[in-house]
Design an enzyme around this catalytic site. Structure first.
Site, short mmCIF file in Angstrom:
data_model
loop_
_atom_site.label_atom_id
_atom_site.label_comp_id
_atom_site.label_asym_id
_atom_site.label_seq_id
_atom_site.Cartn_x
_atom_site.Cartn_y
_atom_site.Cartn_z
N ARG A 188 0.86 -1.22 0.14
CA ARG A 188 0.19 -0.11 -0.04
C ARG A 188 0.85 1.27 -0.06
NH1 ARG A 188 -3.22 0.16 5.61
NH2 ARG A 188 -1.66 -0.33 7.02
N ASP A 198 -3.21 -1.59 -2.60
CA ASP A 198 -4.08 -1.41 -1.08
C ASP A 198 -5.08 -2.73 -1.33
OD1 ASP A 198 -5.87 -1.68 1.07
OD2 ASP A 198 -5.58 0.68 1.43
N ASN A 251 -0.07 -11.79 1.01
CA ASN A 251 0.57 -11.71 2.06
C ASN A 251 0.18 -10.56 3.08
OD1 ASN A 251 3.09 -11.72 3.90
ND2 ASN A 251 3.27 -9.84 2.96
N TYR A 274 -7.80 -10.35 14.81
CA TYR A 274 -7.01 -10.84 13.94
C TYR A 274 -7.05 -12.35 13.68
CZ TYR A 274 -1.94 -11.93 12.57
OH TYR A 274 -1.04 -12.41 11.70
N LYS A 313 -7.72 -14.41 10.39
CA LYS A 313 -7.09 -15.49 9.95
C LYS A 313 -7.47 -16.79 9.77
CE LYS A 313 -3.34 -12.99 9.16
NZ LYS A 313 -2.63 -12.77 7.73
N ILE A 333 7.25 -14.76 13.82
CA ILE A 333 8.37 -14.37 12.99
C ILE A 333 8.80 -12.91 13.08
CG2 ILE A 333 8.91 -14.30 10.52
CD1 ILE A 333 7.93 -17.02 11.43
N THR A 384 9.41 -9.37 12.59
CA THR A 384 9.37 -8.41 11.62
C THR A 384 8.90 -7.51 12.11
OG1 THR A 384 7.02 -8.74 11.17
CG2 THR A 384 8.47 -10.48 9.88
N PRO A 385 8.89 -6.04 11.34
CA PRO A 385 8.41 -4.96 11.88
C PRO A 385 7.03 -5.06 12.69
CG PRO A 385 9.32 -4.34 9.98
CD PRO A 385 9.34 -5.88 9.96
#
Ligand code: NAP
Length: 264
Positions: free
Chosen positions: A38, A58, A81, A152, A156, A187, A189-190
């Site tokens: 996005r 987006d 993803n 969330y 999912k 995992i 990640t940011p």
């Protein structure tokens, strides 16, 4: 090796984190990679690094998918993803008692609606050749309840189920379009930054988050990308409607397992 030679692969949310790792891995294997995010600038950075094509997308915007379809009516692989936890605003509660409808909808609009729109585009863009691979990034949170992240977890879980519906639909249509879901555990990640914070507490929290993970560490984006590569390749031709956990063993056991103490 070039296991993805002559394959056009679209990856969403590929400007950083797991998506960026998938983009790098696919490019290393000879794919033509369309790096979407996005934030166009992020997509451009990764595309420049790997020799791919950058596009602003987006995933919750139907018009963006229509634009992608007009530019790329035929593709071989789509990785859905892009996803959010909704935790960016730390003030918002995410448990089932206090979560706001606004937040609930915002998380589903990206995670679930985005995946639905992506699958629909991909089926149409793969139909002519009659084959392809759709990879939906779900989560370990789509397989178990998460009291602190209701939206969330729900989104999912729905991605997991929709993956199976897409797989069956394509098979019924006589199409060799495979659709599988990937379920990462923690995992690094940011995405984790709002939960880990900064300063000396960050290290403590890092350890606490993986204390119950048998491998006792966070996974890496490259470890998820390696699994996506397998699903993207023709070698995985008999895999559809499947789910792959990549979680350091977390879902293999149970917190109430008996412990071996001294003498066996
Ligand atoms: P990340 O570091 O936050 O990267 C996600 C990327 O997607 C960001 O560039 C983000 O941009 C972008 N994005 C967000 N909303 C978007 C939208 N509507 N359209 C297009 N792009 C959008 O996250 P990650 O950890 O790599 O996660 C990637 C996927 O793996 C997600 O679906 C996530 O749920 C799933 N996953 C991650 C973990 C984990 O532990 N990291 C575990 C299980 C599953 P913004 O910064 O603007 O939001």
């Amino acid at each position: 090796m070039h296991r993805l030679k002559n394959k056009r692969c679209v990856i969403t949310g590929a400007g950083r984190g797991i998506g960026a790792a998938i983009a790098r891995t696919f490019a290393d294997e000879g794919a033509e990679v369309i790096v979407t995010d996005r934030l166009l600038k992020r997509a451009q950075n990764i595309a420049a690094e790997i020799g791919g094509i950058a596009l602003e997308l987006d995933v919750s915007q139907e018009a963006h998918w229509q634009q992608l379809a007009s530019l790329y009516p035929h593709i071989d692989v789509l990785v859905n993803n892009a996803g959010i936890t909704g935790f960016d605003d730390n003030l918002v509660a995410h448990d089932p008692e206090h979560a706001t409808l606004e937040n609930w909808r915002a998380v589903h609009a990206i995670n679930l609606d985005g995946t639905f729109l992506g699958c629909r585009y991909a089926i149409q863009a793969m139909r002519k050749k009659g084959n392809g691979s759709i990879i939906n990034i779900s989560s370990r949170s789509g397989l178990v309840g998460i009291p602190a992240a209701a939206a969330y977890a729900s989104s999912k879980a729905a991605i997991r189920n929709h993956t199976k519906t897409v797989a069956l639909y394509c098979a019924q249509e006589g199409l060799n379009i495979r659709c599988n879901s990937v379920h990462p555990g923690a995992i690094l990640t940011p995405m984790w930054d709002p939960m880990l914070g900064e300063g000396p507490e960050r290290d403590k929290r890092l350890k606490a988050f993986v204390a119950d993970t048998p491998l006792q560490r966070f996974g890496t984006p490259d470890e998820v990308a390696a699994v996506c590569l397998l699903l993207a390749c023709d070698e995985a031709s008999y895999m559809t409607g499947s789910e792959i956990n990549i979680d350091g063993g977390l879902l293999a056991g149970s917190a109430v397992s008996p412990q071996q103490t001294e003498n066996p």
